[in-house]
Design an enzyme around this catalytic site. Structure first.
Site, short mmCIF file in Angstrom:
data_model
loop_
_atom_site.label_atom_id
_atom_site.label_comp_id
_atom_site.label_asym_id
_atom_site.label_seq_id
_atom_site.Cartn_x
_atom_site.Cartn_y
_atom_site.Cartn_z
CB THR A 83 -3.50 6.21 57.22
OG1 THR A 83 -2.93 7.52 57.28
CG2 THR A 83 -3.69 5.71 58.62
CB SER A 89 -7.92 12.43 60.67
OG SER A 89 -8.02 13.80 60.38
N GLY A 103 -7.38 7.29 55.45
CA GLY A 103 -8.07 8.30 54.68
C GLY A 103 -7.83 9.74 55.05
#
Length: 569
Positions: free
Chosen positions: A384, A450, A471
């Site tokens: 990401t 996330s 992350g």
């Protein structure tokens, strides 16, 4: 240092006002009405600023940034992946979210990641499989946002990326580090063909890498719009690639043609004098707000980065948050997510009381509106990237974008990698007692993410900051640590991002052990918390915050980021 940065930036564009680059200066400050771009690669930041100089909007620049990142940072994001964009419309003061998360094909099944032995597939096998790829969403999402907020023609936003793909770019040290790794994706035929050197081996730092297939695709994307990916020859190649063995998938042309991004209301709540706005589920924005509001109920603001108790409090609050996030957050189109219950002040008060003097092992709570949910078995690796754009009119994009794991599945189409986003689902769809996991696979479902691109507003509803990170699951503590340091501990943004990372989720407590102030790791151990070396080097936090009417921007020093700020014309 300021003069040196100005001279270096002027060399990049002799015929345009020189941007001020945050290299080598540790951070940048500028008028809050100036244009700015923060991205993980200098070429991507420069592509975005070039669009802003032409009078483009923040969304216009975001299209150019993503197109370049797909080329120069393919291990992290790309045209074949998905994204969340949090967008501030300066004219109305409204914050909206554009959900470009991938979706599972119509043929997906809850047991698609269960092996013939009845056990979840090993992640290393699943991640390179055809069934790991979800219908890509980033291009369609950018197309929707551009139709609503673009100023320049879509066809004019890809020139820098197309030219760089044809002429080639120099492989950066970070990309070279990943190419030297032992990732299963690099064993794919596609990856070996693209990154391979004539004499054998893969390219490395300093080598020039060309991608004519991607250049040709960008030419068609510029001319045809998002349909260039979702229909026609590229769509057919995506289907063919995902249906190839091993572990072939079920994607069809109909799945690609049916993809639709979703425009959502931002999830906003008060925190530390700001109004913090994040994406709602299937993003983990509710978890991000939970973490901040749990910390607000502690004394962490009165401590600092050398205090072991501050880090202990942060870790315990993270564990409480993850216990709830992992249990309840999924695609709201398929499961009921108790967002209001998770953010209810009384519930947060009760959860904050779990943060004691010694390490505990918090379990999930029972917020109002919570359904019965099974345990989560999601593995989310640390791929990401995040970038931020502010245009001359005051509009701001905070966008986190991904192909999921490093180089996605390792399978390529038209010069870009396909995502492995469906491995963001829980491999085990139910608990042993039969309770369904909130993040179980289902046809047409978006996997939990996330990614939490955030925009901050001040008490008058004006832009006050933006932040996000790469992350995987660690995005939440990466962003949380940075906000604690920048807002409560008053550190310059660049210093805040450079602080060591600490990621506490369940029984796993990891961090950059050698980077903490003397006594911190020992102080954590004395409180029952042993920190093991982790993947903190893979954070990618980028942020800006308004201080006294000026913008303080920073990029994660663990990456190759750049902050560019330039006066509006």
């Amino acid at each position: 240092m300021r003069i040196a940065a100005l001279i270096a930036a002027a060399a990049l564009s002799a015929c345009a006002p020189a941007p001020r680059a945050a290299t080598p200066a540790p951070a940048m400050a500028a008028s809050a009405r100036e244009m700015f771009v923060v991205a993980a690669n200098p070429l991507a930041a420069e592509a975005g600023m070039a669009v802003l100089r032409k009078g483009g909007s923040a969304v216009d620049a975001a299209v150019a940034v993503q197109a370049m990142l797909s080329l120069v940072e393919p291990q992290s994001s790309g045209i074949g992946g998905g994204a969340f964009m949090t967008y501030l419309d300066a004219a109305t003061g409204k914050v909206r979210v554009y959900d470009g998360r991938e979706v599972a094909p119509a043929g997906a099944t809850p047991s698609m990641f269960i092996g013939s032995d009845g056990k979840p597939l090993p992640f290393a096998r699943a991640v390179v499989s055809g069934r790991a790829t979800g219908v890509p969403g980033a291009v369609a999402m950018l197309g929707l946002a551009h139709r609503e907020h673009g100023r320049l023609r879509w066809s004019g936003l890809f020139g820098d990326a197309e030219r760089t793909a044809r002429e080639g770019f120099v492989v950066s040290p970070r990309l070279g580090r990943f190419l030297a790794g032992s990732y299963p994706q690099l064993q794919s035929v596609d990856a070996r063909a693209y990154f391979g050197k004539p004499g054998g081996g893969l390219v490395g730092p300093g080598d020039r890498l060309r991608n004519p297939a991607y250049a040709e695709f960008l030419t068609r994307l510029a001319a045809q719009g998002p349909d260039a990916l979702y229909k026609g020859q590229t769509a057919a190649r995506i289907v063919q690639k995902t249906r190839a063995a091993p572990l072939e998938g079920t994607m069809t042309l109909a799945d690609l043609a049916a993809y639709r991004p979703v425009e959502r209301e931002a999830l906003c709540d008060a925190w530390a004098g700001y109004r913090a706005c994040v994406p709602p589920p299937p993003s983990s924005g509710v978890g991000m707000l939970m973490l901040l509001k749990l910390l607000e109920r502690t004394d962490i603001a009165r401590r600092g980065p050398t205090d072991p108790q501050a880090w202990f409090t942060f870790a315990e609050a993270s564990r409480v948050m993850f216990a709830d996030r992992d249990r309840y957050v999924g695609d709201p189109g398929f499961v009921r997510v108790p967002v209001r219950g998770l953010l209810d002040p009384a519930y947060l008060d009760a959860r904050a009381r779990l943060i004691g003097a010694r390490a505990g092992e918090p379990t999930f709570g029972n917020p109002a509106g919570a359904p019965a949910r099974g345990a989560d078995a999601t593995k989310e690796p640390a791929g990401t990237t995040h970038f931020i754009v502010g245009d001359a009119a005051g509009n701001v994009v905070s966008m986190t974008t991904t192909v999921e794991s490093i180089f996605g599945t390792g399978r390529m189409v038209d010069g870009f990698f396909l995502n492995n986003q469906l491995t963001d689902f829980s491999f085990s769809p139910t608990e042993s007692d039969g309770a369904p996991a909130a993040n179980a696979v289902a046809p047409g479902k978006r996997p939990r993410s996330s990614m939490t691109p955030m925009i901050l507003l001040d008490g008058q509803g004006r832009f006050a900051g933006a932040i996000g990170s790469a992350g995987g699951n660690a995005i939440l503590p990466y962003v949380g640590k940075s906000l604690v340091a920048a807002v409560w501990w008053k550190l310059p943004m660049q210093e805040a991002l450079a602080l060591p990372n600490l990621v506490a989720r369940g029984r796993s407590i990891s961090g950059e052990v050698g980077r903490f102030a003397p006594g911190v790791v020992e102080g954590l151990a004395a409180r029952g918390m042993t920190v093991k070396p982790g993947q903190g080097e893979d954070s990618g936090v980028h942020a800006v915050i308004v201080r006294d009417g000026r913008i303080d921007g920073g990029y994660d020093p663990r990456r190759e980021g750049r902050v560019l700020v330039e006066a509006a014309q």
